[in-house]
Design a protein around this motif. Structure first.
Motif, short mmCIF file in Angstrom:
data_model
loop_
_atom_site.label_atom_id
_atom_site.label_comp_id
_atom_site.label_asym_id
_atom_site.label_seq_id
_atom_site.Cartn_x
_atom_site.Cartn_y
_atom_site.Cartn_z
N THR A 65 0.83 -1.20 0.00
CA THR A 65 0.00 0.00 0.00
C THR A 65 0.87 1.26 0.00
N GLU A 66 0.22 2.39 -0.21
CA GLU A 66 0.82 3.72 -0.28
C GLU A 66 1.44 3.95 -1.66
N THR A 103 3.36 13.34 -2.56
CA THR A 103 2.50 12.44 -1.78
C THR A 103 2.20 12.95 -0.39
#
Length: 240
Positions: A65-66, A103
Protein backbone atom coordinates in the motif's frame (compact mmCIF):
# COMPACT_ATOMS: atom_id res chain seq x y z
CA UNK A 1 -1.82 -14.31 -11.99
CA UNK A 2 -0.28 -10.94 -12.75
CA UNK A 3 -0.02 -8.22 -10.07
CA UNK A 4 -3.33 -6.50 -9.39
CA UNK A 5 -3.71 -2.78 -8.74
CA UNK A 6 -6.69 -1.71 -6.63
CA UNK A 7 -7.65 1.73 -7.91
CA UNK A 8 -10.25 4.11 -6.49
CA UNK A 9 -12.93 6.11 -8.27
CA UNK A 10 -13.89 8.85 -8.55
CA UNK A 11 -10.67 10.87 -8.85
CA UNK A 12 -8.41 8.47 -7.00
CA UNK A 13 -4.71 9.23 -6.61
CA UNK A 14 -4.24 5.67 -7.89
CA UNK A 15 -4.59 7.23 -11.35
CA UNK A 16 -0.82 7.74 -11.45
CA UNK A 17 -0.14 4.07 -10.72
CA UNK A 18 -2.36 3.04 -13.65
CA UNK A 19 -0.38 5.36 -15.93
CA UNK A 20 2.93 3.92 -14.72
CA UNK A 21 1.72 0.36 -15.31
CA UNK A 22 0.94 1.30 -18.90
CA UNK A 23 4.30 3.02 -19.34
CA UNK A 24 6.13 -0.05 -18.02
CA UNK A 25 4.53 -2.40 -20.53
CA UNK A 26 4.32 -5.41 -18.20
CA UNK A 27 1.17 -7.57 -17.70
CA UNK A 28 -1.17 -6.47 -14.92
CA UNK A 29 -4.80 -6.52 -13.84
CA UNK A 30 -7.02 -3.98 -12.13
CA UNK A 31 -9.61 -4.15 -9.37
CA UNK A 32 -12.05 -1.24 -9.26
CA UNK A 33 -13.00 0.24 -5.88
CA UNK A 34 -16.01 2.58 -5.80
CA UNK A 35 -14.90 4.84 -2.98
CA UNK A 36 -18.28 6.55 -2.55
CA UNK A 37 -20.07 3.25 -1.91
CA UNK A 38 -20.27 2.76 1.86
CA UNK A 39 -19.49 0.55 3.56
CA UNK A 40 -16.67 -0.96 1.52
CA UNK A 41 -16.57 -4.71 1.10
CA UNK A 42 -15.07 -6.04 4.37
CA UNK A 43 -12.90 -8.36 2.29
CA UNK A 44 -10.82 -5.32 1.34
CA UNK A 45 -9.47 -5.26 4.89
CA UNK A 46 -7.22 -8.14 3.81
CA UNK A 47 -5.75 -5.80 1.22
CA UNK A 48 -5.58 -2.65 3.33
CA UNK A 49 -7.08 -2.50 6.84
CA UNK A 50 -7.18 1.29 6.48
CA UNK A 51 -9.62 0.96 3.56
CA UNK A 52 -7.71 3.24 1.24
CA UNK A 53 -6.46 3.03 -2.31
CA UNK A 54 -4.23 2.40 -4.12
CA UNK A 55 -2.97 -1.03 -3.18
CA UNK A 56 -0.98 -3.52 -5.20
CA UNK A 57 -1.46 -7.26 -4.80
CA UNK A 58 1.86 -8.92 -5.57
CA UNK A 59 2.29 -12.30 -7.21
CA UNK A 60 2.92 -13.98 -3.83
CA UNK A 61 -0.37 -12.68 -2.40
CA UNK A 62 1.16 -9.96 -0.25
CA UNK A 63 -0.40 -6.50 -0.55
CA UNK A 64 1.62 -3.33 -0.89
CA UNK A 65 0.00 0.00 0.00
CA UNK A 66 0.82 3.72 -0.28
CA UNK A 67 1.46 5.35 -3.65
CA UNK A 68 5.12 6.09 -2.96
CA UNK A 69 5.88 2.45 -2.14
CA UNK A 70 3.82 1.11 -5.04
CA UNK A 71 5.42 3.39 -7.62
CA UNK A 72 8.93 2.64 -6.40
CA UNK A 73 8.23 -1.10 -6.46
CA UNK A 74 6.84 -1.02 -9.98
CA UNK A 75 9.68 0.88 -11.59
CA UNK A 76 12.37 -1.04 -9.68
CA UNK A 77 11.33 -4.12 -11.65
CA UNK A 78 12.71 -2.56 -14.84
CA UNK A 79 15.02 0.41 -14.43
CA UNK A 80 15.73 0.40 -18.16
CA UNK A 81 12.51 2.37 -18.64
CA UNK A 82 14.14 5.31 -16.81
CA UNK A 83 10.92 5.95 -14.94
CA UNK A 84 12.92 5.36 -11.76
CA UNK A 85 16.57 5.06 -10.81
CA UNK A 86 18.99 2.88 -8.91
CA UNK A 87 18.84 3.15 -5.14
CA UNK A 88 21.57 5.44 -3.83
CA UNK A 89 22.04 7.38 -7.05
CA UNK A 90 21.63 11.14 -7.16
CA UNK A 91 18.77 10.70 -9.64
CA UNK A 92 17.00 8.37 -7.22
CA UNK A 93 17.36 10.91 -4.42
CA UNK A 94 15.90 13.69 -6.57
CA UNK A 95 13.00 11.47 -7.59
CA UNK A 96 12.34 10.44 -3.99
CA UNK A 97 12.38 14.08 -2.95
CA UNK A 98 9.82 14.99 -5.60
CA UNK A 99 7.58 12.02 -4.84
CA UNK A 100 7.72 12.76 -1.12
CA UNK A 101 6.60 16.32 -1.78
CA UNK A 102 3.77 15.21 -4.07
CA UNK A 103 2.50 12.44 -1.78
CA UNK A 104 2.62 14.55 1.37
CA UNK A 105 2.53 18.34 0.96
CA UNK A 106 0.74 18.60 -2.39
CA UNK A 107 -1.70 15.76 -1.66
CA UNK A 108 -2.47 17.14 1.80
CA UNK A 109 -3.16 20.61 0.39
CA UNK A 110 -6.42 19.24 -1.01
CA UNK A 111 -7.46 17.82 2.37
CA UNK A 112 -9.86 20.61 3.35
CA UNK A 113 -11.56 20.40 -0.04
CA UNK A 114 -12.11 16.65 0.21
CA UNK A 115 -13.42 17.11 3.75
CA UNK A 116 -15.89 19.63 2.36
CA UNK A 117 -16.79 17.20 -0.42
CA UNK A 118 -17.39 14.26 1.94
CA UNK A 119 -19.09 16.02 4.86
CA UNK A 120 -22.72 17.05 5.13
CA UNK A 121 -24.43 19.30 7.66
CA UNK A 122 -21.74 21.98 7.85
CA UNK A 123 -22.67 25.60 8.29
CA UNK A 124 -22.00 28.09 5.53
CA UNK A 125 -19.19 29.60 7.58
CA UNK A 126 -17.50 26.22 8.01
CA UNK A 127 -17.82 25.45 4.31
CA UNK A 128 -16.32 28.80 3.35
CA UNK A 129 -13.42 28.30 5.75
CA UNK A 130 -12.56 24.87 4.36
CA UNK A 131 -12.71 26.12 0.80
CA UNK A 132 -10.52 29.12 1.60
CA UNK A 133 -7.94 26.99 3.39
CA UNK A 134 -7.90 24.46 0.59
CA UNK A 135 -7.61 27.08 -2.11
CA UNK A 136 -4.70 28.81 -0.36
CA UNK A 137 -2.80 25.58 0.20
CA UNK A 138 -3.35 24.27 -3.32
CA UNK A 139 -2.37 27.64 -4.79
CA UNK A 140 0.94 27.45 -2.92
CA UNK A 141 1.61 23.97 -4.31
CA UNK A 142 0.63 24.90 -7.85
CA UNK A 143 2.88 27.95 -7.74
CA UNK A 144 5.82 25.80 -6.64
CA UNK A 145 5.28 23.26 -9.44
CA UNK A 146 4.65 26.01 -11.97
CA UNK A 147 8.00 27.55 -11.10
CA UNK A 148 9.80 24.24 -11.54
CA UNK A 149 8.18 23.59 -14.90
CA UNK A 150 9.12 27.03 -16.18
CA UNK A 151 12.66 25.70 -16.58
CA UNK A 152 12.03 22.01 -17.21
CA UNK A 153 10.29 19.83 -19.76
CA UNK A 154 9.35 17.31 -17.06
CA UNK A 155 9.28 17.47 -13.27
CA UNK A 156 12.83 16.15 -12.94
CA UNK A 157 14.31 17.65 -16.10
CA UNK A 158 14.49 16.45 -19.70
CA UNK A 159 12.81 13.05 -19.35
CA UNK A 160 9.58 11.80 -17.82
CA UNK A 161 9.52 9.79 -14.61
CA UNK A 162 6.89 8.21 -12.43
CA UNK A 163 6.57 11.59 -10.68
CA UNK A 164 4.93 12.99 -13.82
CA UNK A 165 2.36 10.20 -13.79
CA UNK A 166 1.57 10.84 -10.15
CA UNK A 167 1.29 14.62 -10.48
CA UNK A 168 -1.29 14.14 -13.23
CA UNK A 169 -3.53 12.27 -10.81
CA UNK A 170 -3.26 14.96 -8.12
CA UNK A 171 -3.03 18.28 -9.97
CA UNK A 172 -6.25 17.56 -11.88
CA UNK A 173 -8.06 17.98 -8.54
CA UNK A 174 -7.57 21.74 -8.84
CA UNK A 175 -9.79 21.63 -11.92
CA UNK A 176 -12.20 19.17 -10.33
CA UNK A 177 -12.79 21.53 -7.39
CA UNK A 178 -12.87 24.57 -9.71
CA UNK A 179 -10.35 26.49 -7.65
CA UNK A 180 -8.89 28.71 -10.36
CA UNK A 181 -8.04 28.91 -14.04
CA UNK A 182 -4.85 26.87 -14.30
CA UNK A 183 -4.13 28.15 -17.79
CA UNK A 184 -4.11 31.76 -16.63
CA UNK A 185 -2.73 31.41 -13.11
CA UNK A 186 -0.22 28.58 -13.56
CA UNK A 187 0.51 28.32 -17.30
CA UNK A 188 3.56 26.08 -16.99
CA UNK A 189 1.70 23.54 -14.88
CA UNK A 190 -1.29 23.76 -17.24
CA UNK A 191 1.00 23.12 -20.21
CA UNK A 192 2.48 20.10 -18.47
CA UNK A 193 -0.94 18.62 -17.71
CA UNK A 194 -2.10 19.24 -21.28
CA UNK A 195 0.97 17.39 -22.59
CA UNK A 196 0.28 14.48 -20.28
CA UNK A 197 -3.35 14.31 -21.39
CA UNK A 198 -2.11 13.65 -24.91
CA UNK A 199 -0.20 10.60 -23.67
CA UNK A 200 -1.89 7.27 -24.58
CA UNK A 201 -1.36 5.91 -21.05
CA UNK A 202 -3.11 8.91 -19.49
CA UNK A 203 -5.98 8.63 -21.96
CA UNK A 204 -6.20 4.95 -21.05
CA UNK A 205 -6.36 5.73 -17.31
CA UNK A 206 -9.07 8.34 -17.91
CA UNK A 207 -11.12 5.84 -19.90
CA UNK A 208 -10.70 3.23 -17.15
CA UNK A 209 -12.03 5.70 -14.58
CA UNK A 210 -15.04 6.42 -16.79
CA UNK A 211 -15.87 2.72 -16.76
CA UNK A 212 -14.97 2.09 -20.38
CA UNK A 213 -13.04 -0.92 -21.64
CA UNK A 214 -9.92 0.40 -23.40
CA UNK A 215 -7.17 -1.98 -24.45
CA UNK A 216 -4.24 0.33 -23.75
CA UNK A 217 -0.93 -0.88 -25.12
CA UNK A 218 -1.99 -4.50 -24.82
CA UNK A 219 -0.48 -5.33 -21.41
CA UNK A 220 -3.68 -4.82 -19.41
CA UNK A 221 -5.23 -8.24 -18.71
CA UNK A 222 -8.60 -7.00 -17.55
CA UNK A 223 -10.46 -6.39 -14.33
CA UNK A 224 -10.87 -8.85 -11.49
CA UNK A 225 -13.21 -8.65 -8.50
CA UNK A 226 -12.37 -8.83 -4.81
CA UNK A 227 -14.28 -12.09 -4.56
CA UNK A 228 -12.22 -13.64 -7.35
CA UNK A 229 -9.05 -12.54 -5.57
CA UNK A 230 -9.99 -13.90 -2.14
CA UNK A 231 -7.98 -17.15 -2.52
CA UNK A 232 -4.86 -15.08 -3.16
CA UNK A 233 -5.26 -12.76 -0.18
CA UNK A 234 -3.01 -13.58 2.76
CA UNK A 235 -5.18 -14.04 5.90
CA UNK A 236 -2.86 -11.89 8.03
CA UNK A 237 -2.19 -9.17 5.44
CA UNK A 238 -1.27 -5.89 7.10
CA UNK A 239 -0.77 -2.42 5.68
CA UNK A 240 2.76 -1.10 5.85
Amino acid sequence: MEPVLFYGVPQGCSFGSVVVLEWLGQPYRLCRIEMMEQPWDPLYAKVNPLFKTPALLLEDGEPLTESLAILQHLVACDLSTRLGFEQGSREHDRLNQMLAYLTTDFFAAFGPLWTLYDTQGMSGVEQALLRRLGREQVAEGCAYLDGLLAKREWLLGDARSMADAYVMGIARWAEYHRLFDLGSDYPNLARHLAKLRDDPAVRFAEAIERGEQPTGQGHFRGHVSLQELEPRLAPDALSA
